[in-house]
Design a protein around this motif. Sequence first.
Motif, mmCIF file in Angstrom:
data_model
loop_
_atom_site.group_PDB
_atom_site.id
_atom_site.type_symbol
_atom_site.label_atom_id
_atom_site.label_comp_id
_atom_site.label_asym_id
_atom_site.label_seq_id
_atom_site.Cartn_x
_atom_site.Cartn_y
_atom_site.Cartn_z
ATOM 1 N N ASP A 251 18.599 13.142 1.255
ATOM 2 C CA ASP A 251 19.147 13.032 -0.104
ATOM 3 C C ASP A 251 18.989 14.331 -0.893
ATOM 4 O O ASP A 251 18.483 14.333 -2.018
ATOM 5 N N ILE A 252 19.424 15.438 -0.323
ATOM 6 C CA ILE A 252 19.362 16.731 -1.008
ATOM 7 C C ILE A 252 20.726 17.001 -1.631
ATOM 8 O O ILE A 252 21.720 17.163 -0.923
ATOM 9 N N LYS A 253 20.780 17.061 -2.953
ATOM 10 C CA LYS A 253 22.062 17.113 -3.660
ATOM 11 C C LYS A 253 22.850 18.383 -3.374
ATOM 12 O O LYS A 253 24.075 18.387 -3.481
ATOM 13 N N ASN A 254 22.192 19.473 -3.025
ATOM 14 C CA ASN A 254 22.882 20.745 -2.791
ATOM 15 C C ASN A 254 23.331 20.936 -1.349
ATOM 16 O O ASN A 254 23.840 21.998 -0.992
ATOM 17 N N LEU A 255 23.178 19.923 -0.524
ATOM 18 C CA LEU A 255 23.524 20.046 0.892
ATOM 19 C C LEU A 255 25.034 19.849 1.057
ATOM 20 O O LEU A 255 25.506 18.902 1.671
ATOM 21 N N SER A 256 25.787 20.796 0.505
ATOM 22 C CA SER A 256 27.238 20.669 0.431
ATOM 23 C C SER A 256 27.898 21.754 1.280
ATOM 24 O O SER A 256 27.274 22.310 2.193
ATOM 25 N N SER A 257 29.152 22.064 0.989
ATOM 26 C CA SER A 257 29.900 23.042 1.790
ATOM 27 C C SER A 257 29.142 24.361 1.885
ATOM 28 O O SER A 257 28.635 24.876 0.885
ATOM 29 N N GLY A 258 29.091 24.898 3.093
ATOM 30 C CA GLY A 258 28.411 26.164 3.316
ATOM 31 C C GLY A 258 26.940 26.034 3.627
ATOM 32 O O GLY A 258 26.281 27.035 3.926
ATOM 33 N N SER A 259 26.401 24.820 3.581
ATOM 34 C CA SER A 259 24.984 24.618 3.878
ATOM 35 C C SER A 259 24.752 24.564 5.383
ATOM 36 O O SER A 259 25.656 24.251 6.159
ATOM 37 N N ASP B 293 25.822 7.913 4.761
ATOM 38 C CA ASP B 293 25.333 7.809 3.385
ATOM 39 C C ASP B 293 25.923 8.910 2.511
ATOM 40 O O ASP B 293 25.204 9.620 1.811
ATOM 41 N N MET B 294 27.245 9.047 2.524
ATOM 42 C CA MET B 294 27.893 10.114 1.761
ATOM 43 C C MET B 294 27.777 9.876 0.257
ATOM 44 O O MET B 294 27.906 8.750 -0.228
ATOM 45 N N HIS B 295 27.544 10.964 -0.467
ATOM 46 C CA HIS B 295 27.401 10.932 -1.924
ATOM 47 C C HIS B 295 28.427 11.860 -2.567
ATOM 48 O O HIS B 295 28.549 13.018 -2.148
ATOM 49 N N PHE B 296 29.110 11.371 -3.590
ATOM 50 C CA PHE B 296 29.966 12.267 -4.371
ATOM 51 C C PHE B 296 29.113 13.179 -5.236
ATOM 52 O O PHE B 296 29.440 14.346 -5.445
ATOM 53 N N SER B 297 28.010 12.644 -5.728
ATOM 54 C CA SER B 297 27.109 13.431 -6.562
ATOM 55 C C SER B 297 25.766 12.732 -6.623
ATOM 56 O O SER B 297 25.659 11.523 -6.402
ATOM 57 N N GLN B 298 24.730 13.501 -6.935
ATOM 58 C CA GLN B 298 23.386 12.949 -7.075
ATOM 59 C C GLN B 298 22.541 13.949 -7.836
ATOM 60 O O GLN B 298 22.786 15.154 -7.783
ATOM 61 N N GLN C 288 23.375 1.659 -18.823
ATOM 62 C CA GLN C 288 24.403 2.672 -18.584
ATOM 63 C C GLN C 288 23.770 4.023 -18.276
ATOM 64 O O GLN C 288 24.202 4.729 -17.363
ATOM 65 N N VAL C 289 22.756 4.378 -19.027
ATOM 66 C CA VAL C 289 22.091 5.659 -18.784
ATOM 67 C C VAL C 289 21.421 5.657 -17.420
ATOM 68 O O VAL C 289 21.512 6.628 -16.655
ATOM 69 N N LEU C 290 20.764 4.543 -17.083
ATOM 70 C CA LEU C 290 20.049 4.458 -15.807
ATOM 71 C C LEU C 290 20.971 4.719 -14.630
ATOM 72 O O LEU C 290 20.669 5.532 -13.751
ATOM 73 N N ILE C 291 22.122 4.052 -14.575
ATOM 74 C CA ILE C 291 22.973 4.177 -13.394
ATOM 75 C C ILE C 291 23.960 5.330 -13.498
ATOM 76 O O ILE C 291 24.765 5.536 -12.592
ATOM 77 N N SER C 292 23.882 6.106 -14.589
ATOM 78 C CA SER C 292 24.712 7.310 -14.674
ATOM 79 C C SER C 292 23.881 8.568 -14.509
ATOM 80 O O SER C 292 24.377 9.675 -14.710
ATOM 81 N N ALA C 293 22.631 8.408 -14.106
ATOM 82 C CA ALA C 293 21.737 9.566 -13.992
ATOM 83 C C ALA C 293 21.998 10.307 -12.692
ATOM 84 O O ALA C 293 21.115 10.538 -11.883
ATOM 85 N N THR C 294 23.261 10.698 -12.487
ATOM 86 C CA THR C 294 23.645 11.364 -11.243
ATOM 87 C C THR C 294 23.559 12.878 -11.353
ATOM 88 O O THR C 294 23.858 13.579 -10.402
#
Length: 411
Positions: free
Chosen positions: A262-270, A287-292, A393-399
């Motif tokens: 669950d490393i949020k920066n593990l994106s393109s080029g990693s 377990d794909m994530h759009f954002s985290q 709303q704040v809890l589940i938008s803390a992406t």
Amino acid sequence: MAPASPRVVVKVDLKKRPWQQTQPLHNRWHPEIPSVAEVKTGELFRVEMVDWTGGAVKEDGSAGDIKSIDLSTVHYLSGPIKVVDEDGVAARPGDLLAVEICNLGPLPGDEWGFTASFDRENGGGFLTDHFPCATKAIWYFEGIYAYSPQIPDVLLIIHILTTSHHGTAGVRFPGLTHPGIIGTAPSKELLRIWNERERQLEEKGVESLTLCEVVHQRPLASLPTTKGCLLGNIEERTSEWERIAKEAARTIPGRENGGNCDIKNLSSGSKIYLPVFVEGANLSTGDMHFSQGDGEISFCGAIEMSGFLELKCEIIRNGMQEYLTPMGPTTLHVNPIFEIGPVEPRFSEWLVFEGISVDESGRQHYLDATVAYKRAVLNAIDYLFKFGYSKEQVLISATRCVSQNLVDHKH
């Protein structure tokens, strides 16, 4: 000459459940789960994935599916994928597998995801003592941006004002897509180590812990179970399946093989440098994530989605000994190295909330970063609540919540 298009080595059909896929998926770690594909080093290949629940969460406004979800079935992974070099020689135990993320994104036609918080009685989460009921928000993707009908003004947090494609005034934010899980298969000995230490944790209970007991809401460990078990090409309910299912490790925690990092920066080029414990490495991902953010505060705190990865692999022979230092009693007690790519949304304005190592009852804890982080998160939630959001709303938008800078941490 232009590079060849990526070869699809694992394809999924979102109209089918995980156990109905042509190339079977799996939701456990075990050295005997057979590979479903083979790739060569330097080859560009594509892996498709269902979301971590395998389609159990629906695109609607009800949190009923979150409340009743069967957590024994997650996470559904694509693979294992055997990796060989250009001469056809498989990766060997002791090697390092360098996995480069060349491209990734949601599956075409399925450009939506969800965040959620689990019910206290079924999964719980980091703030379950404050938010005991299941909640859910659906997010829709427009290129690199996401917005949610359930949280129409969430992006006020980071001051990005825009208009949704429905024409209603609102806000959206740029995500940083990444796989939540990527890892190699464990050896039999490493699997034994996992099961033994996690069973000891479960048996000793929360009373044995000196830190973080005030945030213990979820099970201390998710031990092997045949319930909900999916083992790829191994025929279900055979004697072989029963044996492996009773040994196979759950995918919930990250471990020496990578796994649920669950490393949020593990994106393109990693690039991920994964230890190899079995012949062929047997790479799996999901377990794909759009954002985290830097953590999943609501447990299901990333924007979960189906998706694809386009990858290239290299084998570094004997790389474990050369580059990884064991942090434990055996040479298997190592951890992957993650080389973060150059892609990241650019934010220039931040609000910082402080947390100290004192829990809600006023009790002082010693060097407990988890308690301090919990306090900081609660401070942020209460602050944004003052501007018209519900706390849920704040809890589940803390992406896009980040945690950093432990300073002067004396108590």
